[in-house]
Design a protein around this motif. Sequence first.
Motif, PDB file in Angstrom:
ATOM      1  N   ASN A 107     -64.897  -5.370   9.952  1.00 11.94           N
ATOM      2  CA  ASN A 107     -65.754  -6.489  10.339  1.00 11.94           C
ATOM      3  C   ASN A 107     -67.235  -6.130  10.386  1.00 11.94           C
ATOM      4  OD1 ASN A 107     -66.493  -5.607  12.990  1.00 11.94           O
ATOM      5  ND2 ASN A 107     -64.925  -6.852  13.970  1.00 11.94           N
ATOM      6  N   CYS A 108     -67.577  -4.901   9.952  1.00 11.89           N
ATOM      7  CA  CYS A 108     -68.988  -4.612   9.687  1.00 11.89           C
ATOM      8  C   CYS A 108     -69.519  -5.609   8.645  1.00 11.89           C
ATOM      9  CB  CYS A 108     -69.165  -3.183   9.180  1.00 11.89           C
ATOM     10  SG  CYS A 108     -69.042  -1.918  10.463  1.00 11.89           S
ATOM     11  N   PHE A 109     -68.666  -6.042   7.734  1.00 10.43           N
ATOM     12  CA  PHE A 109     -69.054  -7.075   6.764  1.00 10.43           C
ATOM     13  C   PHE A 109     -69.460  -8.345   7.485  1.00 10.43           C
ATOM     14  CE2 PHE A 109     -68.099 -10.878   4.366  1.00 10.43           C
ATOM     15  CZ  PHE A 109     -68.669 -10.641   3.126  1.00 10.43           C
ATOM     16  N   ASP A 110     -68.603  -8.806   8.400  1.00 10.27           N
ATOM     17  CA  ASP A 110     -68.840 -10.076   9.086  1.00 10.27           C
ATOM     18  C   ASP A 110     -70.119 -10.046   9.914  1.00 10.27           C
ATOM     19  OD1 ASP A 110     -66.254 -11.268   8.268  1.00 10.27           O
ATOM     20  OD2 ASP A 110     -65.422  -9.704   9.529  1.00 10.27           O
ATOM     21  N   TYR A 111     -70.343  -8.930  10.606  1.00 13.21           N
ATOM     22  CA  TYR A 111     -71.501  -8.890  11.494  1.00 13.21           C
ATOM     23  C   TYR A 111     -72.789  -8.565  10.750  1.00 13.21           C
ATOM     24  CZ  TYR A 111     -68.497 -10.045  15.256  1.00 13.21           C
ATOM     25  OH  TYR A 111     -67.620 -10.747  16.057  1.00 13.21           O
ATOM     26  N   ALA A 112     -72.704  -7.919   9.593  1.00 14.39           N
ATOM     27  CA  ALA A 112     -73.890  -7.790   8.742  1.00 14.39           C
ATOM     28  C   ALA A 112     -74.290  -9.168   8.222  1.00 14.39           C
ATOM     29  CB  ALA A 112     -73.610  -6.839   7.585  1.00 14.39           C
ATOM     30  N   PHE A 113     -73.304  -9.933   7.808  1.00 18.18           N
ATOM     31  CA  PHE A 113     -73.554 -11.305   7.348  1.00 18.18           C
ATOM     32  C   PHE A 113     -74.137 -12.134   8.487  1.00 18.18           C
ATOM     33  CE2 PHE A 113     -72.547 -15.701   6.443  1.00 18.18           C
ATOM     34  CZ  PHE A 113     -72.657 -15.817   5.066  1.00 18.18           C
ATOM     35  N   GLU A 114     -73.562 -11.993   9.677  1.00 17.49           N
ATOM     36  CA  GLU A 114     -74.016 -12.762  10.831  1.00 17.49           C
ATOM     37  C   GLU A 114     -75.424 -12.359  11.246  1.00 17.49           C
ATOM     38  OE1 GLU A 114     -73.136 -15.429  14.297  1.00 17.49           O
ATOM     39  OE2 GLU A 114     -73.103 -15.365  12.111  1.00 17.49           O
ATOM     40  N   ALA A 115     -75.742 -11.073  11.157  1.00 14.55           N
ATOM     41  CA  ALA A 115     -77.094 -10.624  11.490  1.00 14.55           C
ATOM     42  C   ALA A 115     -78.114 -11.296  10.581  1.00 14.55           C
ATOM     43  CB  ALA A 115     -77.186  -9.108  11.371  1.00 14.55           C
ATOM     44  N   CYS A 116     -77.779 -11.394   9.301  1.00 14.23           N
ATOM     45  CA  CYS A 116     -78.679 -12.062   8.354  1.00 14.23           C
ATOM     46  C   CYS A 116     -78.816 -13.543   8.673  1.00 14.23           C
ATOM     47  CB  CYS A 116     -78.162 -11.882   6.934  1.00 14.23           C
ATOM     48  SG  CYS A 116     -78.129 -10.165   6.375  1.00 14.23           S
ATOM     49  N   ARG A 117     -77.703 -14.185   8.977  1.00 15.51           N
ATOM     50  CA  ARG A 117     -77.757 -15.619   9.307  1.00 15.51           C
ATOM     51  C   ARG A 117     -78.650 -15.873  10.512  1.00 15.51           C
ATOM     52  NH1 ARG A 117     -75.810 -19.363  12.717  1.00 15.51           N
ATOM     53  NH2 ARG A 117     -74.639 -17.860  13.985  1.00 15.51           N
ATOM     54  N   LEU A 118     -78.441 -15.101  11.572  1.00 18.01           N
ATOM     55  CA  LEU A 118     -79.222 -15.306  12.792  1.00 18.01           C
ATOM     56  C   LEU A 118     -80.699 -15.015  12.564  1.00 18.01           C
ATOM     57  CD1 LEU A 118     -76.770 -13.742  15.413  1.00 18.01           C
ATOM     58  CD2 LEU A 118     -77.294 -16.174  15.095  1.00 18.01           C
ATOM     59  N   ALA A 119     -81.005 -13.985  11.775  1.00 18.90           N
ATOM     60  CA  ALA A 119     -82.400 -13.658  11.496  1.00 18.90           C
ATOM     61  C   ALA A 119     -83.087 -14.775  10.716  1.00 18.90           C
ATOM     62  CB  ALA A 119     -82.492 -12.340  10.730  1.00 18.90           C
ATOM     63  N   LEU A 120     -82.416 -15.263   9.660  1.00 16.26           N
ATOM     64  CA  LEU A 120     -83.029 -16.268   8.793  1.00 16.26           C
ATOM     65  C   LEU A 120     -83.106 -17.643   9.443  1.00 16.26           C
ATOM     66  CD1 LEU A 120     -81.297 -15.243   5.452  1.00 16.26           C
ATOM     67  CD2 LEU A 120     -83.724 -14.984   5.992  1.00 16.26           C
ATOM     68  N   GLU A 121     -82.139 -17.975  10.277  1.00 12.87           N
ATOM     69  CA  GLU A 121     -82.131 -19.305  10.888  1.00 12.87           C
ATOM     70  C   GLU A 121     -82.964 -19.374  12.166  1.00 12.87           C
ATOM     71  OE1 GLU A 121     -78.125 -20.720  11.285  1.00 12.87           O
ATOM     72  OE2 GLU A 121     -77.845 -20.870   9.103  1.00 12.87           O
ATOM     73  N   ASN A 122     -83.396 -18.194  12.661  1.00 16.64           N
ATOM     74  CA  ASN A 122     -84.205 -18.176  13.883  1.00 16.64           C
ATOM     75  C   ASN A 122     -85.540 -17.458  13.693  1.00 16.64           C
ATOM     76  OD1 ASN A 122     -82.275 -19.308  16.128  1.00 16.64           O
ATOM     77  ND2 ASN A 122     -81.029 -17.903  14.904  1.00 16.64           N
ATOM     78  N   ASN A 123     -85.776 -16.957  12.500  1.00 11.33           N
ATOM     79  CA  ASN A 123     -87.028 -16.273  12.175  1.00 11.33           C
ATOM     80  C   ASN A 123     -87.431 -15.267  13.244  1.00 11.33           C
ATOM     81  OD1 ASN A 123     -87.322 -17.485   9.684  1.00 11.33           O
ATOM     82  ND2 ASN A 123     -88.362 -19.275  10.534  1.00 11.33           N
ATOM     83  N   THR A 124     -86.563 -14.295  13.399  1.00  7.20           N
ATOM     84  CA  THR A 124     -86.776 -13.252  14.396  1.00  7.20           C
ATOM     85  C   THR A 124     -85.996 -12.011  13.971  1.00  7.20           C
ATOM     86  OG1 THR A 124     -86.796 -12.854  16.788  1.00  7.20           O
ATOM     87  CG2 THR A 124     -84.806 -13.843  15.874  1.00  7.20           C
ATOM     88  N   PRO A 125     -86.379 -10.825  14.431  1.00  9.45           N
ATOM     89  CA  PRO A 125     -85.590  -9.633  14.108  1.00  9.45           C
ATOM     90  C   PRO A 125     -84.222  -9.650  14.785  1.00  9.45           C
ATOM     91  CG  PRO A 125     -87.792  -9.036  14.840  1.00  9.45           C
ATOM     92  CD  PRO A 125     -87.617 -10.491  15.144  1.00  9.45           C
ATOM     93  N   VAL A 126     -83.242  -9.092  14.100  1.00  9.45           N
ATOM     94  CA  VAL A 126     -81.895  -8.916  14.639  1.00  9.45           C
ATOM     95  C   VAL A 126     -81.522  -7.444  14.476  1.00  9.45           C
ATOM     96  CG1 VAL A 126     -79.452  -9.510  14.421  1.00  9.45           C
ATOM     97  CG2 VAL A 126     -81.203 -11.271  14.065  1.00  9.45           C
TER      98      VAL A 126
END
Length: 610
Positions: A380-399
């Motif tokens: 699930n490193c795949f899932d949370y890498a994907f999620e880190a990108c989603r949260l960063a791009l949708e909130n314009n902040t570092p993750v």
Amino acid sequence: MAKVEDLDQVVVRFSGDSGDGMQLAGNIFSTISATVGNDICTFPDYPADIRAPQGSLTGVSGFQVHIGAEKVFTPGDKCDVLVAMNPAALKTQYKFCKPTASIIVDTDSFKESDLKKANFETNDPFAEMGIKNDVIAAPITQMVKDCLADSGMDAKAVLKCRNMFALGLVCWLFNRDLSIAANMLREKFAKKPAIAESNIKVIQAGYDYGHNTHSSVSHTYTVETKGTKEKGVFMDINGNKATSYGLIAAAEKAGLKLYLGSYPITPATDVLHELAKHKSLGVVTVQCEDEIAGCASALGASFAGALACTSTSGPGICLKSEAMNLAVIMELPLVVLNVQRGGPATGLPTKSEQTDLLQAIYGRNGECPCIVIAASSSDNCFDYAFEACRLALENNTPVVLLTDAYLGNGSALWRLPKLAELPEIHPQVATEEHKEGYNAVCRDAETKVRHLAFPGMEGFTHRNCGLERDANKANISTDGANHAKMVETRAAKVAQVANQIPELKVEGNVDADTLVVGWGSTYGHLLSAVNTMNEDGCPCALAHFNYISPLPKNTAEVIRKYKKVVVCELNSGQFATYLRSQVPGEYLQYNKIEGQPFNVGQIVEYLKTV
């Protein structure tokens, strides 16, 4: 002929000098097992020395693989089979054996000189250590030499094939199909087919030796897959590769180029290596001159409109913190991967800990909030890498994405998802409606997320820098009240992410009085311990965190339901400290800081005292 016995699960540990190829042998055996449908969980355990003295205790490299007919969550506390290629491996790795374990040794490597290097005082190491296990003693070195006598390989190259003989013996012991190993070796040595064929020949020789001599055992074994697996393409994947794939998938879903600015550091370097292979997918990788440049270049790529990432381990996070500060005040999306290792300073480069948590949450100057999430298994490193990108791009902040050496180097069985199955990612980019009067503080009134504009977007010229800016006009401001407002705004933007993440889930016996709490890579060990507790009639529940800053919205509600809360982590109590600040209360702690993952049996023993 030895009888064949079916097992539900088995743990095999390969060990020898760091040049003996134990990681390769273990990887091949785990891939063979995954290919036939077994679930797997692996743990590479190797030294930090570039090359320790041959036969020395400090130079032993290990690889443990747990294979199961059904789901397995850990690499196993103790092994059923230990491969010890020399006396040093036997001496340092025997502690990982079950009392019933079989031990495979190369008798050619147990000469008097070898025993002295491992600090044995007698010529009988088994008696000296009180070992009463079944021992499969084979003259592996000599048989490999005989097997490859006509190969034309030099003596040094021949000796490098000893690991394949041991692998062949293990494959015989567990009735594994050698054709899978042969295909792997032909692929690995595609440019050196003679090397591939020599290794394949040696594997077969090891298998035949076991079959022809029965190698002092009365049984061989199988681990037959049980249950129906989800349809799809499965592979044996390690956490660093899964992380890389998650970043690539997120870029595809977001419609952006992926940029990685990085500097080599153990155990994160493999992410840089993997992403560098995928230029055909539009991935841009830059190996920078240092950690600071890696993060700063990623920030520049983010400003220009790419999905920007930087990867490192704990020591590199310290150096990247200034550029991470800049990302926070500029409100730019940035994914910062921290593959944690033992510390402080250079510490234990090849060992695993969870000791960077508070650094990830607080380790920057000023009021500088970041989103922090953590993966909990190699797949699930795949899932949370994907999620880190989603949260960063949708909130314009570092993750900050936290994995560790245990997850990054370890592997698990993983089903390749189809791109259409993955959630959409919607980067928060300025549109025509934001054009009039656009500046660096134009944001959504409810979420506080800034509307991002990139260089070259006509009509969106603006200034963005590391100085505090006016909350309305984006001019540089030193006004105290305005600064307070901007600090609150950036914090509120991160806090509202709690509305975008799943609520905390409780597993095990939800009606128990005792709640076990963990985060990140300890999930498999803690779930196994909680399951064992419930099977033993000691009710226990588990709440495991992947989202750390902010915490899931129902965190306080869950924790306050239980009379006793035990926080288990691979540090001195960093998550417990953080929880006390977020959900005040009494917390018990179970901590381990030895560069090794948890031992399920020891957790159970502790929980029963609770």
